[in-house]
Design an enzyme around this catalytic site. Structure first.
Site, mmCIF file in Angstrom:
data_model
loop_
_atom_site.group_PDB
_atom_site.id
_atom_site.type_symbol
_atom_site.label_atom_id
_atom_site.label_comp_id
_atom_site.label_asym_id
_atom_site.label_seq_id
_atom_site.Cartn_x
_atom_site.Cartn_y
_atom_site.Cartn_z
ATOM 1 N N HIS A 26 0.848 -1.192 0.000
ATOM 2 C CA HIS A 26 0.000 0.000 0.000
ATOM 3 C C HIS A 26 0.887 1.247 0.000
ATOM 4 O O HIS A 26 2.020 1.212 0.489
ATOM 5 C CB HIS A 26 -0.884 0.068 1.254
ATOM 6 C CG HIS A 26 -1.676 -1.169 1.526
ATOM 7 N ND1 HIS A 26 -2.748 -1.548 0.751
ATOM 8 C CD2 HIS A 26 -1.546 -2.119 2.492
ATOM 9 C CE1 HIS A 26 -3.260 -2.676 1.238
ATOM 10 N NE2 HIS A 26 -2.542 -3.040 2.281
ATOM 11 N N ASP A 57 2.555 -7.126 2.461
ATOM 12 C CA ASP A 57 1.551 -6.285 3.123
ATOM 13 C C ASP A 57 2.194 -5.013 3.661
ATOM 14 O O ASP A 57 1.650 -4.377 4.549
ATOM 15 C CB ASP A 57 0.795 -7.034 4.226
ATOM 16 C CG ASP A 57 -0.443 -6.277 4.721
ATOM 17 O OD1 ASP A 57 -1.071 -5.575 3.906
ATOM 18 O OD2 ASP A 57 -0.770 -6.368 5.923
#
Length: 310
Positions: free
Chosen positions: A38, A254
């Site tokens: 992200h 992640d």
């Protein structure tokens, strides 16, 4: 589940997102891909969604590139996180910074026009993400959102990515089996290591992977386990999924490891620190889960290249 609520009192302002502390201990194949990351941009440039449930620290494309240089990873998939709602601008910013080595996963709703999807497709987006969280057990909501997403992506070479509990996964299994587009489940499908391989829904995930009807990301091991830093209790889950069908396994960090739970007593608008996860140690676990060099190449290179169109 992971918990780092205490960190909110020990760190202030915007800290640096995690960088690997442990060197990679195996030869990472050329073209390897981190399939789950992200970007959290400067909130003045990339405003956060008012309906978010947490406020993250920033994590920039430059920090991400430093991470991947340390891990010997060339490719990346950037996923729009829940804090932006359906605004994919921060992910686009990250994709542009990485150029041809990056792809994106977007979040949309029924108001998102097809013209936006076409523009995102040209920019490198390749999927829609449905984020239900692992706390959600209402399969009916999952079914509605899944069916709506299929209708949006089947006209283009995209897939559906889902972050959901095993209960929701089991409740939409028939839709996944009949899906005209590929389906990807995040983070071990929401499995929790403490509940063992026999936990309800995990056999359904294994069956979908074995049949080729679904991909699964063996990513964010710390979300399935609290046994840091090596998460040995996750190994049986990873090995079971890889054994079921190595052609349907993806790997991801992640990064930058957002803590999506605002600590008790704090407001969702307060900055909750990112988890400081050692991604070098995480990547080294892949060599434990998949000791065969050829299988690791499938997971790190071949499967993402096929799915994301590298």
């Amino acid at each position: 589940m992971v918990s780092a609520g205490a960190l909110i009192c020990t760190r202030t302002g915007f800290a640096t997102a995690a960088q690997p502390a442990t060197p990679v201990n195996f030869d990472v194949p050329a073209g390897a891909c981190d399939c789950h990351t992200h970007i959290f941009g400067d909130p003045k440039k990339f405003p956060l969604f008012s309906g978010r449930v947490y406020t993250p620290e920033t994590a920039s494309p430059e920090e991400m590139s430093a991470l991947h240089r340390a891990l010997h990873i060339q490719r990346v998939v950037i996923v729009t996180p829940s804090v932006y709602g359906t605004d994919n601008s921060a992910s686009l910013y990250g994709i542009k910074a990485r150029g041809a080595t990056a792809r994106g996963v977007a979040v949309i709703d029924d108001k998102t026009p097809d013209s936006d999807l076409e523009a995102m497709n040209r920019a490198g987006f390749r999927a829609i993400r449905i984020n239900l969280g692992v706390e959600q057990s209402d399969a009916s909501l999952g079914r509605r959102r899944f069916q709506a997403s299929v209708d949006r992506v089947k006209k283009r070479n995209w897939h559906i990515q889902m972050y959901a509990s095993l209960a929701v996964l089991a409740g939409i299994k028939d839709l996944v089996q009949a899906s005209p587009v590929p389906v990807v489940f995040d983070h071990f499908g929401g499995a929790q290591a403490t509940q063992g391989l026999q936990q309800p829904g995990f056999a359904d995930l294994v069956e979908l992977v074995r049949s080729g009807k679904a991909y699964v990301k063996i990513s964010g091991a710390y979300r399935a386990s609290t046994a840091a830093p090596d998460y040995p209790d996750v190994a049986p889950f990873a090995k079971a999924l890889i054994a079921a069908n190595p052609d349907r396994i993806l790997w991801g960090t992640d990064w930058p490891h957002p803590n999506s739970t605002t600590p008790e007593g704090h407001e969702k608008t307060e900055v909750t620190p990112l988890f400081q996860i050692d991604d070098g140690a995480l990547l080294n676990q892949l060599a434990v889960w998949a000791p065969d060099v050829g299988i690791r190449k499938k997971i790190l290179v071949d499967n993402p290249a096929r799915l994301y169109g590298f």
